[in-house]
Scaffold this motif. Structure first.
Motif, PDB file in Angstrom:
ATOM      1  N   ARG A  80       0.828  -1.216   0.000  1.00 15.01           N
ATOM      2  CA  ARG A  80       0.000   0.000   0.000  1.00 15.01           C
ATOM      3  C   ARG A  80       0.859   1.261   0.000  1.00 15.01           C
ATOM      4  NH1 ARG A  80      -3.278  -3.514   3.078  1.00 15.01           N
ATOM      5  NH2 ARG A  80      -2.403  -2.841   5.074  1.00 15.01           N
ATOM      6  N   ALA A  81       2.079   1.154   0.511  1.00 16.41           N
ATOM      7  CA  ALA A  81       2.989   2.304   0.554  1.00 16.41           C
ATOM      8  C   ALA A  81       3.775   2.473  -0.748  1.00 16.41           C
ATOM      9  CB  ALA A  81       3.959   2.165   1.722  1.00 16.41           C
ATOM     10  N   LEU A  82       3.824   1.425  -1.554  1.00 13.69           N
ATOM     11  CA  LEU A  82       4.567   1.478  -2.818  1.00 13.69           C
ATOM     12  C   LEU A  82       3.667   1.977  -3.940  1.00 13.69           C
ATOM     13  CD1 LEU A  82       6.334  -1.986  -2.519  1.00 13.69           C
ATOM     14  CD2 LEU A  82       7.457   0.254  -2.378  1.00 13.69           C
ATOM     15  N   VAL A  83       4.273   2.469  -4.983  1.00 10.70           N
ATOM     16  CA  VAL A  83       3.520   2.869  -6.169  1.00 10.70           C
ATOM     17  C   VAL A  83       2.864   1.615  -6.743  1.00 10.70           C
ATOM     18  CG1 VAL A  83       3.746   3.897  -8.466  1.00 10.70           C
ATOM     19  CG2 VAL A  83       5.175   4.704  -6.593  1.00 10.70           C
ATOM     20  N   ALA A  84       1.665   1.762  -7.273  1.00  6.18           N
ATOM     21  CA  ALA A  84       0.886   0.624  -7.771  1.00  6.18           C
ATOM     22  C   ALA A  84       1.663  -0.257  -8.747  1.00  6.18           C
ATOM     23  CB  ALA A  84      -0.395   1.116  -8.417  1.00  6.18           C
ATOM     24  N   LYS A  85       2.547   0.328  -9.546  1.00  7.96           N
ATOM     25  CA  LYS A  85       3.289  -0.456 -10.531  1.00  7.96           C
ATOM     26  C   LYS A  85       4.455  -1.231  -9.917  1.00  7.96           C
ATOM     27  CE  LYS A  85       2.207   2.749 -14.191  1.00  7.96           C
ATOM     28  NZ  LYS A  85       2.666   3.846 -15.007  1.00  7.96           N
ATOM     29  N   TRP A  86       4.733  -0.995  -8.653  1.00  6.01           N
ATOM     30  CA  TRP A  86       5.870  -1.655  -8.013  1.00  6.01           C
ATOM     31  C   TRP A  86       5.438  -2.434  -6.781  1.00  6.01           C
ATOM     32  CZ3 TRP A  86      10.294  -2.272 -10.358  1.00  6.01           C
ATOM     33  CH2 TRP A  86      10.596  -1.420 -11.424  1.00  6.01           C
ATOM     34  N   PRO A  87       4.764  -3.575  -6.965  1.00  6.74           N
ATOM     35  CA  PRO A  87       4.418  -4.387  -5.794  1.00  6.74           C
ATOM     36  C   PRO A  87       5.694  -4.914  -5.131  1.00  6.74           C
ATOM     37  CG  PRO A  87       3.972  -5.581  -7.815  1.00  6.74           C
ATOM     38  CD  PRO A  87       4.358  -4.184  -8.219  1.00  6.74           C
ATOM     39  N   ILE A  88       5.573  -5.284  -3.896  1.00  4.92           N
ATOM     40  CA  ILE A  88       6.748  -5.706  -3.119  1.00  4.92           C
ATOM     41  C   ILE A  88       7.535  -6.825  -3.804  1.00  4.92           C
ATOM     42  CG2 ILE A  88       5.489  -7.313  -1.631  1.00  4.92           C
ATOM     43  CD1 ILE A  88       7.374  -6.244   0.663  1.00  4.92           C
ATOM     44  N   ALA A  89       6.861  -7.691  -4.539  1.00  6.62           N
ATOM     45  CA  ALA A  89       7.554  -8.791  -5.220  1.00  6.62           C
ATOM     46  C   ALA A  89       8.536  -8.296  -6.282  1.00  6.62           C
ATOM     47  CB  ALA A  89       6.541  -9.739  -5.857  1.00  6.62           C
ATOM     48  N   ARG A  90       8.355  -7.064  -6.788  1.00  5.00           N
ATOM     49  CA  ARG A  90       9.222  -6.540  -7.845  1.00  5.00           C
ATOM     50  C   ARG A  90      10.395  -5.724  -7.329  1.00  5.00           C
ATOM     51  NH1 ARG A  90       6.431  -3.537 -12.639  1.00  5.00           N
ATOM     52  NH2 ARG A  90       8.594  -3.504 -13.285  1.00  5.00           N
ATOM     53  N   ILE A  91      10.421  -5.399  -6.055  1.00  8.04           N
ATOM     54  CA  ILE A  91      11.505  -4.547  -5.575  1.00  8.04           C
ATOM     55  C   ILE A  91      12.726  -5.368  -5.183  1.00  8.04           C
ATOM     56  CG2 ILE A  91       9.930  -2.719  -4.818  1.00  8.04           C
ATOM     57  CD1 ILE A  91      10.482  -3.604  -1.950  1.00  8.04           C
ATOM     58  N   ALA A  97      13.554  -7.148   2.423  1.00 12.71           N
ATOM     59  CA  ALA A  97      13.928  -7.586   3.775  1.00 12.71           C
ATOM     60  C   ALA A  97      13.907  -6.410   4.748  1.00 12.71           C
ATOM     61  CB  ALA A  97      15.313  -8.236   3.748  1.00 12.71           C
ATOM     62  N   LEU A  98      14.374  -5.259   4.292  1.00 15.25           N
ATOM     63  CA  LEU A  98      14.373  -4.062   5.136  1.00 15.25           C
ATOM     64  C   LEU A  98      12.949  -3.665   5.501  1.00 15.25           C
ATOM     65  CD1 LEU A  98      16.572  -0.952   4.760  1.00 15.25           C
ATOM     66  CD2 LEU A  98      14.128  -0.699   5.047  1.00 15.25           C
ATOM     67  N   PHE A  99      12.052  -3.640   4.523  1.00 13.26           N
ATOM     68  CA  PHE A  99      10.661  -3.263   4.812  1.00 13.26           C
ATOM     69  C   PHE A  99      10.004  -4.263   5.757  1.00 13.26           C
ATOM     70  CE2 PHE A  99      10.736  -1.008   0.507  1.00 13.26           C
ATOM     71  CZ  PHE A  99      11.052   0.215   1.081  1.00 13.26           C
ATOM     72  N   ARG A 100      10.355  -5.530   5.632  1.00 11.82           N
ATOM     73  CA  ARG A 100       9.784  -6.540   6.526  1.00 11.82           C
ATOM     74  C   ARG A 100      10.289  -6.357   7.951  1.00 11.82           C
ATOM     75  NH1 ARG A 100      10.196 -11.265   1.929  1.00 11.82           N
ATOM     76  NH2 ARG A 100       8.158 -10.806   1.000  1.00 11.82           N
ATOM     77  N   ALA A 101      11.587  -6.110   8.106  1.00  4.79           N
ATOM     78  CA  ALA A 101      12.143  -5.891   9.449  1.00  4.79           C
ATOM     79  C   ALA A 101      11.567  -4.624  10.072  1.00  4.79           C
ATOM     80  CB  ALA A 101      13.666  -5.814   9.387  1.00  4.79           C
ATOM     81  N   ALA A 102      11.499  -3.551   9.304  1.00 13.18           N
ATOM     82  CA  ALA A 102      10.948  -2.287   9.813  1.00 13.18           C
ATOM     83  C   ALA A 102       9.465  -2.445  10.144  1.00 13.18           C
ATOM     84  CB  ALA A 102      11.147  -1.175   8.791  1.00 13.18           C
ATOM     85  N   VAL A 137      13.281   4.579   0.896  1.00  9.49           N
ATOM     86  CA  VAL A 137      12.971   3.888   2.144  1.00  9.49           C
ATOM     87  C   VAL A 137      12.274   4.839   3.111  1.00  9.49           C
ATOM     88  CG1 VAL A 137      14.037   2.871   4.223  1.00  9.49           C
ATOM     89  CG2 VAL A 137      14.731   2.091   1.943  1.00  9.49           C
ATOM     90  N   ASN A 138      12.768   6.055   3.215  1.00  7.22           N
ATOM     91  CA  ASN A 138      12.161   7.045   4.106  1.00  7.22           C
ATOM     92  C   ASN A 138      10.687   7.268   3.750  1.00  7.22           C
ATOM     93  OD1 ASN A 138      12.500   9.123   6.244  1.00  7.22           O
ATOM     94  ND2 ASN A 138      11.964  10.485   4.569  1.00  7.22           N
ATOM     95  N   ALA A 139      10.411   7.441   2.468  1.00 11.88           N
ATOM     96  CA  ALA A 139       9.036   7.705   2.032  1.00 11.88           C
ATOM     97  C   ALA A 139       8.127   6.499   2.295  1.00 11.88           C
ATOM     98  CB  ALA A 139       9.022   8.062   0.548  1.00 11.88           C
ATOM     99  N   VAL A 140       8.589   5.312   1.965  1.00 11.60           N
ATOM    100  CA  VAL A 140       7.767   4.106   2.159  1.00 11.60           C
ATOM    101  C   VAL A 140       7.531   3.860   3.648  1.00 11.60           C
ATOM    102  CG1 VAL A 140       7.694   1.588   1.843  1.00 11.60           C
ATOM    103  CG2 VAL A 140       8.437   3.067  -0.039  1.00 11.60           C
ATOM    104  N   LEU A 141       8.582   3.984   4.460  1.00  9.35           N
ATOM    105  CA  LEU A 141       8.422   3.735   5.892  1.00  9.35           C
ATOM    106  C   LEU A 141       7.534   4.785   6.555  1.00  9.35           C
ATOM    107  CD1 LEU A 141      11.939   2.483   7.039  1.00  9.35           C
ATOM    108  CD2 LEU A 141       9.908   1.153   6.422  1.00  9.35           C
ATOM    109  N   ASP A 142       7.586   6.019   6.080  1.00  7.63           N
ATOM    110  CA  ASP A 142       6.704   7.050   6.621  1.00  7.63           C
ATOM    111  C   ASP A 142       5.244   6.656   6.382  1.00  7.63           C
ATOM    112  OD1 ASP A 142       6.339   9.839   7.770  1.00  7.63           O
ATOM    113  OD2 ASP A 142       5.271  10.027   5.862  1.00  7.63           O
ATOM    114  N   HIS A 143       4.957   6.199   5.179  1.00  8.38           N
ATOM    115  CA  HIS A 143       3.592   5.769   4.845  1.00  8.38           C
ATOM    116  C   HIS A 143       3.187   4.569   5.706  1.00  8.38           C
ATOM    117  CE1 HIS A 143       0.257   4.096   2.512  1.00  8.38           C
ATOM    118  NE2 HIS A 143       0.137   5.276   1.952  1.00  8.38           N
ATOM    119  N   MET A 144       4.089   3.591   5.834  1.00 10.27           N
ATOM    120  CA  MET A 144       3.800   2.404   6.636  1.00 10.27           C
ATOM    121  C   MET A 144       3.560   2.774   8.101  1.00 10.27           C
ATOM    122  SD  MET A 144       6.576  -0.276   5.024  1.00 10.27           S
ATOM    123  CE  MET A 144       6.243  -1.580   6.228  1.00 10.27           C
TER     124      MET A 144
END
Length: 153
Positions: A80-91, A97-102, A137-144
């Motif tokens: 939900r924090a990523l742009v629609a064209k970039w689901p987590i499976a594509r990053i 791993a960083l987003f999962r730990a955070a 990372v800052n932008a995605v984690l802020d949204h999360m």
């Protein structure tokens, strides 16, 4: 050499958790096997003359176990924090791993979200010192964080 501070050990635990989650995904190993390897051989190890800092074992375990047991929830929050064209499976798998730990720390610990964001942006800088990834990372984690702990903002 003086002993690391509690803050340094917590920061190291976050870095190790990202590495462990990456390794688990990359080599299809269990959380228990990777956790044991890190605790027995990586915490405080010396590589090419550089001594690794001891990590906060309790935080390391909590991040790894929460990231694994709540992976679907954390991945959905990341998506939900990523742009629609970039689901987590594509990053990049390191970023995944960083987003999962955070996400595990945001949802499973009492750490203030702004501290989690700052700490994991620093982890991103360690892995991507020359890139734009820390800003991403800052932008995605802020949204999360705003989703996981809206009361903190």
């Amino acid at each position: 050499m003086k002993a690391p501070s509690k803050r340094q050990m917590r920061s190291a635990a976050r870095l190790y958790a990202v590495q462990a989650l990456f390794q688990m995904e990359h080599s299809n190993q269990t959380v228990d096997r990777v956790r044991k390897e890190f605790e027995d051989h990586r915490f405080g190890a010396t590589y090419e003359g550089d001594e690794m800092i001891e990590g906060d074992v309790d935080l390391f375990r909590a991040l790894c176990e929460t990231a694994v047991s709540h992976q679907a929830r954390i991945d959905q929050m990341t998506d939900r924090a990523l742009v629609a064209k970039w689901p987590i499976a594509r990053i990049d798998p390191t970023l995944r791993a960083l987003f999962r730990a955070a996400g595990a720390e945001m949802t499973g610990q009492d750490t203030p979200p702004r501290v989690v964001i700052t700490e994991f942006v620093d982890v991103a800088r360690a892995f991507f010192p020359e890139g734009r990834e820390p800003s991403f990372v800052n932008a995605v984690l802020d949204h999360m964080a705003r989703e996981a702990r809206p009361e903190a903002f």
